[in-house]
Structures are given as C-alpha cells and as structure tokens.
Scaffold this motif. Structure first.
Motif, PDB file in Angstrom:
ATOM      1  N   ALA A 140       0.841  -1.207   0.000  1.00 15.53           N
ATOM      2  CA  ALA A 140       0.000   0.000   0.000  1.00 15.53           C
ATOM      3  C   ALA A 140       0.871   1.250   0.000  1.00 15.53           C
ATOM      4  O   ALA A 140       1.907   1.302   0.655  1.00 15.53           O
ATOM      5  N   TYR A 141       0.426   2.242  -0.771  1.00 16.33           N
ATOM      6  CA  TYR A 141       1.114   3.535  -0.865  1.00 16.33           C
ATOM      7  C   TYR A 141       0.115   4.626  -0.517  1.00 16.33           C
ATOM      8  O   TYR A 141      -0.810   4.895  -1.286  1.00 16.33           O
ATOM      9  N   LEU A 142       0.288   5.235   0.635  1.00 16.74           N
ATOM     10  CA  LEU A 142      -0.637   6.271   1.058  1.00 16.74           C
ATOM     11  C   LEU A 142      -0.497   7.507   0.169  1.00 16.74           C
ATOM     12  O   LEU A 142       0.578   7.816  -0.331  1.00 16.74           O
ATOM     13  N   TYR A 143      -1.627   8.204  -0.018  1.00 19.58           N
ATOM     14  CA  TYR A 143      -1.651   9.431  -0.806  1.00 19.58           C
ATOM     15  C   TYR A 143      -1.331  10.622   0.086  1.00 19.58           C
ATOM     16  O   TYR A 143      -1.391  10.545   1.307  1.00 19.58           O
ATOM     17  N   LYS A 144      -1.038  11.754  -0.536  1.00 17.07           N
ATOM     18  CA  LYS A 144      -0.914  13.025   0.162  1.00 17.07           C
ATOM     19  C   LYS A 144      -2.297  13.677   0.184  1.00 17.07           C
ATOM     20  O   LYS A 144      -3.116  13.428  -0.702  1.00 17.07           O
ATOM     21  N   SER A 145      -2.545  14.524   1.159  1.00 17.27           N
ATOM     22  CA  SER A 145      -3.814  15.255   1.198  1.00 17.27           C
ATOM     23  C   SER A 145      -4.016  16.008  -0.109  1.00 17.27           C
ATOM     24  O   SER A 145      -3.120  16.702  -0.583  1.00 17.27           O
ATOM     25  N   GLY A 146      -5.181  15.867  -0.705  1.00 13.97           N
ATOM     26  CA  GLY A 146      -5.517  16.575  -1.938  1.00 13.97           C
ATOM     27  C   GLY A 146      -5.000  15.945  -3.210  1.00 13.97           C
ATOM     28  O   GLY A 146      -5.378  16.359  -4.305  1.00 13.97           O
ATOM     29  N   GLU A 147      -4.151  14.933  -3.111  1.00 14.61           N
ATOM     30  CA  GLU A 147      -3.568  14.329  -4.314  1.00 14.61           C
ATOM     31  C   GLU A 147      -4.623  13.700  -5.214  1.00 14.61           C
ATOM     32  O   GLU A 147      -4.601  13.895  -6.438  1.00 14.61           O
ATOM     33  N   LEU A 148      -5.547  12.963  -4.646  1.00 19.24           N
ATOM     34  CA  LEU A 148      -6.583  12.315  -5.451  1.00 19.24           C
ATOM     35  C   LEU A 148      -7.394  13.351  -6.218  1.00 19.24           C
ATOM     36  O   LEU A 148      -7.709  13.167  -7.396  1.00 19.24           O
ATOM     37  N   LEU A 149      -7.717  14.433  -5.580  1.00 21.22           N
ATOM     38  CA  LEU A 149      -8.493  15.509  -6.203  1.00 21.22           C
ATOM     39  C   LEU A 149      -7.765  16.075  -7.428  1.00 21.22           C
ATOM     40  O   LEU A 149      -8.394  16.435  -8.424  1.00 21.22           O
ATOM     41  N   GLN A 150      -6.452  16.136  -7.381  1.00 19.20           N
ATOM     42  CA  GLN A 150      -5.672  16.664  -8.504  1.00 19.20           C
ATOM     43  C   GLN A 150      -5.860  15.833  -9.769  1.00 19.20           C
ATOM     44  O   GLN A 150      -5.839  16.374 -10.873  1.00 19.20           O
ATOM     45  N   TYR A 151      -6.024  14.521  -9.622  1.00 12.17           N
ATOM     46  CA  TYR A 151      -6.218  13.663 -10.790  1.00 12.17           C
ATOM     47  C   TYR A 151      -7.556  13.936 -11.470  1.00 12.17           C
ATOM     48  O   TYR A 151      -7.764  13.535 -12.608  1.00 12.17           O
ATOM     49  N   TYR A 152      -8.460  14.588 -10.767  1.00  8.96           N
ATOM     50  CA  TYR A 152      -9.793  14.865 -11.289  1.00  8.96           C
ATOM     51  C   TYR A 152     -10.023  16.364 -11.511  1.00  8.96           C
ATOM     52  O   TYR A 152     -11.150  16.840 -11.488  1.00  8.96           O
ATOM     53  N   ALA A 153      -8.950  17.106 -11.781  1.00  3.61           N
ATOM     54  CA  ALA A 153      -9.035  18.556 -11.944  1.00  3.61           C
ATOM     55  C   ALA A 153      -9.965  18.968 -13.090  1.00  3.61           C
ATOM     56  O   ALA A 153     -10.599  20.020 -13.021  1.00  3.61           O
ATOM     57  N   ASP A 154     -10.084  18.135 -14.137  1.00  6.60           N
ATOM     58  CA  ASP A 154     -10.939  18.465 -15.280  1.00  6.60           C
ATOM     59  C   ASP A 154     -12.334  17.844 -15.188  1.00  6.60           C
ATOM     60  O   ASP A 154     -13.107  17.932 -16.139  1.00  6.60           O
ATOM     61  N   TRP A 155     -12.650  17.223 -14.084  1.00  3.56           N
ATOM     62  CA  TRP A 155     -13.954  16.615 -13.878  1.00  3.56           C
ATOM     63  C   TRP A 155     -14.794  17.496 -12.958  1.00  3.56           C
ATOM     64  O   TRP A 155     -14.253  18.295 -12.186  1.00  3.56           O
ATOM     65  N   LYS A 156     -16.089  17.326 -13.018  1.00  4.29           N
ATOM     66  CA  LYS A 156     -16.989  18.038 -12.104  1.00  4.29           C
ATOM     67  C   LYS A 156     -16.976  17.299 -10.763  1.00  4.29           C
ATOM     68  O   LYS A 156     -17.357  16.126 -10.686  1.00  4.29           O
ATOM     69  N   ILE A 157     -16.541  17.968  -9.722  1.00  5.74           N
ATOM     70  CA  ILE A 157     -16.463  17.345  -8.403  1.00  5.74           C
ATOM     71  C   ILE A 157     -17.835  17.486  -7.727  1.00  5.74           C
ATOM     72  O   ILE A 157     -18.275  18.593  -7.429  1.00  5.74           O
ATOM     73  N   LEU A 158     -18.510  16.367  -7.531  1.00 11.03           N
ATOM     74  CA  LEU A 158     -19.825  16.357  -6.888  1.00 11.03           C
ATOM     75  C   LEU A 158     -19.705  16.313  -5.371  1.00 11.03           C
ATOM     76  O   LEU A 158     -20.556  16.833  -4.659  1.00 11.03           O
ATOM     77  N   PHE A 159     -18.629  15.674  -4.892  1.00 10.65           N
ATOM     78  CA  PHE A 159     -18.415  15.531  -3.456  1.00 10.65           C
ATOM     79  C   PHE A 159     -16.937  15.270  -3.208  1.00 10.65           C
ATOM     80  O   PHE A 159     -16.303  14.538  -3.960  1.00 10.65           O
ATOM     81  N   SER A 160     -16.410  15.864  -2.150  1.00  8.26           N
ATOM     82  CA  SER A 160     -15.028  15.627  -1.766  1.00  8.26           C
ATOM     83  C   SER A 160     -14.902  15.840  -0.268  1.00  8.26           C
ATOM     84  O   SER A 160     -15.436  16.821   0.265  1.00  8.26           O
ATOM     85  N   GLU A 161     -14.207  14.913   0.403  1.00 10.02           N
ATOM     86  CA  GLU A 161     -13.950  15.085   1.824  1.00 10.02           C
ATOM     87  C   GLU A 161     -12.672  14.364   2.218  1.00 10.02           C
ATOM     88  O   GLU A 161     -12.252  13.420   1.558  1.00 10.02           O
ATOM     89  N   GLU A 162     -12.081  14.851   3.289  1.00  4.21           N
ATOM     90  CA  GLU A 162     -10.978  14.157   3.933  1.00  4.21           C
ATOM     91  C   GLU A 162     -11.375  13.972   5.383  1.00  4.21           C
ATOM     92  O   GLU A 162     -11.775  14.940   6.038  1.00  4.21           O
ATOM     93  N   ILE A 163     -11.306  12.734   5.843  1.00  2.72           N
ATOM     94  CA  ILE A 163     -11.715  12.445   7.216  1.00  2.72           C
ATOM     95  C   ILE A 163     -10.665  11.595   7.924  1.00  2.72           C
ATOM     96  O   ILE A 163      -9.874  10.916   7.281  1.00  2.72           O
ATOM     97  N   ILE A 164     -10.713  11.653   9.218  1.00  4.51           N
ATOM     98  CA  ILE A 164      -9.965  10.740  10.073  1.00  4.51           C
ATOM     99  C   ILE A 164     -11.023   9.990  10.864  1.00  4.51           C
ATOM    100  O   ILE A 164     -11.913  10.606  11.463  1.00  4.51           O
ATOM    101  N   PHE A 165     -10.978   8.669  10.797  1.00  3.71           N
ATOM    102  CA  PHE A 165     -12.033   7.889  11.442  1.00  3.71           C
ATOM    103  C   PHE A 165     -11.447   6.751  12.265  1.00  3.71           C
ATOM    104  O   PHE A 165     -10.342   6.277  12.011  1.00  3.71           O
ATOM    105  N   ASP A 166     -12.228   6.336  13.253  1.00  3.22           N
ATOM    106  CA  ASP A 166     -11.853   5.205  14.097  1.00  3.22           C
ATOM    107  C   ASP A 166     -12.183   3.914  13.365  1.00  3.22           C
ATOM    108  O   ASP A 166     -13.192   3.814  12.662  1.00  3.22           O
ATOM    109  N   CYS A 167     -11.332   2.917  13.531  1.00  4.30           N
ATOM    110  CA  CYS A 167     -11.480   1.656  12.822  1.00  4.30           C
ATOM    111  C   CYS A 167     -11.029   0.515  13.727  1.00  4.30           C
ATOM    112  O   CYS A 167     -10.159   0.700  14.591  1.00  4.30           O
ATOM    113  N   THR A 168     -11.606  -0.658  13.542  1.00  4.03           N
ATOM    114  CA  THR A 168     -11.177  -1.850  14.284  1.00  4.03           C
ATOM    115  C   THR A 168     -10.836  -3.007  13.352  1.00  4.03           C
ATOM    116  O   THR A 168     -10.862  -4.157  13.761  1.00  4.03           O
ATOM    117  N   SER A 169     -10.521  -2.684  12.072  1.00  2.00           N
ATOM    118  CA  SER A 169     -10.136  -3.755  11.159  1.00  2.00           C
ATOM    119  C   SER A 169      -8.913  -4.466  11.728  1.00  2.00           C
ATOM    120  O   SER A 169      -8.069  -3.865  12.386  1.00  2.00           O
TER     121      SER A 169
END
Length: 188
Positions: A140-169
């Motif tokens: 696994a290669y973690l992304y930088k904040s906002g990196e994914l959004l950059q790949y979609y710069a020419d697309w209409k962004i309907l929703f975007s969020e960055e969250i930190i969440f609790d997990c028990t996986s």
C-alpha cells in the motif's frame, strides 16, 4: 497477512453491510428499472459493496473475490479494461497504485468511464499524527492530502472530503485518514 488470507476465514473481515462510501454514492446516482447503470467495483474484496449495488439495480462487474455478480480477477496496478462503465467505484484499492503508475492507471479508469459517468474513489492518506494501521499491507502507498483531487481537476467534483475515522479492522482499534471523491466526467 494479505487480504486474500484474511478473506479466506469463516467471518466477513469488513462485515456484510455496505461501506459509507457506497451509501453516499447513491445520493448522487440512482439506478432504476428503466435505466440500469453499469458499475465497476474495483477491488471488491468480499463483495459487500458489489452486492449492495446489485440490489439497487446496477449492472455490476466486480473485480476480486467470487460473489454473485459478474466477476473477473485482475490487478489494479496493471488492469486493462475493455469496456466503459457508467460508474467506477473503488473503496480502499487505488492506494495500491505506486506513485509511478498512478497517473497512467487513473487516466485509464477515467477513459473507461462514459461521458456523464461517475468515479467514486476513496484512498488512505498519510497524516504524520495518525500511526500506520496495524493491518496495512506492505504493497500500500498512502496518498498526500488533496492528491486524489488533482487527478480529477478536469472533472466536475460532486463531493469531496478528507476524514480521520476510528477503525477496528484486524481486531485492533486504530485510526485511518481517508480522502473520498465523487467526480463526474463531463463533455468538454
């Protein structure tokens, strides 16, 4: 331990309920009896989201584990899609693209999305104050904040969020940082 080994147990590693990302996507696109959208669940794991989308009347193709929808096996790092989809959904898979192949593979997914189609993708993000999850695979290669959004710069962004969440996986309480976007391919 790889996810293939985790998925071979008697219990569902991620559970049977759809992910929050899958439920959120349906707020932006609804399939109905007169307009059955094609959806690719890229890296479907045990199939919980693929089954959920199929129950919502999507024509689902799922890449990974055997489930009761059209399935195929592939590697997100070099998969070549031969058909276009109305929706490409990926939850927790695209972070397996190493930085040197991300642009190529994401561009390929975008090219295989129909005009007015949607990509709904979440990726894990590196945050220096969030320790690495105990079940993170070496590939696994973690992304930088906002990196994914950059790949979609020419697309209409309907929703975007960055969250930190609790997990028990993996049976261990921890946190993850994640970016999630829902983007629509529009005719230029």
């Amino acid at each position: 331990m790889t996810y293939d080994k985790k998925y071979n147990s008697d219990r569902y590693y991620w559970g049977k309920e759809p992910s929050d990302s899958a439920v959120k996507l349906l707020k932006y696109i609804q399939s109905d009896i007169n307009n059955k959208y094609t959806l690719l669940d890229l890296g479907c794991g045990e199939g919980r989201n693929a089954i959920y989308f199929a129950q919502q009347n999507f024509e689902v193709t799922a890449i990974e584990k055997d489930i009761t929808v059209t399935t195929t096996q592939g590697d997100v790092r070099n998969i070549i899609l031969t058909e276009q989809f109305d929706v490409i959904f990926s939850s927790g898979t695209i972070h397996y693209l190493s930085p040197d192949v991300r642009l190529k593979q994401i561009s390929h997914l975008q090219a295989q999305t129909k005009i007015n189609g949607i990509n709904a993708i979440n990726v894990f993000v590196h945050k220096p104050f969030v320790p690495k999850a105990p079940d993170t695979e070496e590939s696994a290669y973690l992304y930088k904040s906002g990196e994914l959004l950059q790949y979609y710069a020419d697309w209409k962004i309907l929703f975007s969020e960055e969250i930190i969440f609790d997990c028990t996986s993996g049976g261990v309480a921890h946190q993850n940082a994640m970016n999630f976007i829902i983007a629509q391919k529009v005719q230029l």
